[in-house]
Design a protein around this motif. Sequence first.
Motif, PDB file in Angstrom:
ATOM      1  N   ARG A   1      47.475  39.841  40.002  1.00 41.22           N
ATOM      2  CA  ARG A   1      47.764  39.899  41.446  1.00 41.22           C
ATOM      3  C   ARG A   1      49.195  39.467  41.742  1.00 41.22           C
ATOM      4  NH1 ARG A   1      42.662  38.249  44.972  1.00 41.22           N
ATOM      5  NH2 ARG A   1      41.152  39.642  44.032  1.00 41.22           N
TER       6      ARG A   1
ATOM      7  N   GLU B   1      45.856  40.823  54.294  1.00 37.82           N
ATOM      8  CA  GLU B   1      44.631  40.734  53.489  1.00 37.82           C
ATOM      9  C   GLU B   1      44.960  40.440  52.030  1.00 37.82           C
ATOM     10  OE1 GLU B   1      45.178  43.646  55.377  1.00 37.82           O
ATOM     11  OE2 GLU B   1      43.974  43.019  57.086  1.00 37.82           O
ATOM     12  N   GLU B   2      46.008  41.098  51.512  1.00 37.65           N
ATOM     13  CA  GLU B   2      46.408  40.858  50.124  1.00 37.65           C
ATOM     14  C   GLU B   2      46.885  39.420  49.944  1.00 37.65           C
ATOM     15  OE1 GLU B   2      48.080  44.877  48.167  1.00 37.65           O
ATOM     16  OE2 GLU B   2      49.030  44.337  50.074  1.00 37.65           O
TER      17      GLU B   2
ATOM     18  N   SER C   1      43.839  37.099  50.079  1.00 35.52           N
ATOM     19  CA  SER C   1      43.091  37.199  48.826  1.00 35.52           C
ATOM     20  C   SER C   1      43.823  36.456  47.699  1.00 35.52           C
ATOM     21  CB  SER C   1      42.912  38.672  48.456  1.00 35.52           C
ATOM     22  OG  SER C   1      42.257  38.783  47.233  1.00 35.52           O
TER      23      SER C   1
ATOM     24  N   GLN D   1      43.494  32.686  48.257  1.00 34.44           N
ATOM     25  CA  GLN D   1      42.155  32.212  47.878  1.00 34.44           C
ATOM     26  C   GLN D   1      42.039  32.096  46.359  1.00 34.44           C
ATOM     27  OE1 GLN D   1      39.384  34.908  49.726  1.00 34.44           O
ATOM     28  NE2 GLN D   1      39.709  34.043  51.773  1.00 34.44           N
TER      29      GLN D   1
END
Length: 123
Positions: free
Chosen positions: A46, A63-64, A67, A70
């Motif tokens: 990622r 959103e990326e 994510s 997290q």
Amino acid sequence: MSVIEKAQELGYALRDTEEATILQAAEINLERDLESRNLISEFQQRFEMIKKAQDAGEEVSDEEWESFNQLQQKVKENKNIQAYFAAQKRFQSLLQQVNTIINKILRGESCSSGCSGDCSGCM
């Protein structure tokens, strides 16, 4: 004794330190833990995707980022990963101390004002 032989001697001495022993144990624990290995792998993937997108001038979506954040939190909470990073940091600190001593000696300096000559009290 040649410089190469002294370097080998230093390598063996470093290998036998508490810092190296703890690092080796942390590496073994990390290798044996599938969850930790998967977290590291996913984090690296990622991170690279985000970096490539940014390097290409692309915008990374909220959103990326969420994510990724997290996932980063999961990495921070993983005990095996954190134990490995802490052990690695401690060993790197030892290597830095050794490097500092070598550099001081090469410049003709003593390790510290109260140095006894063997540099054992340096740092």
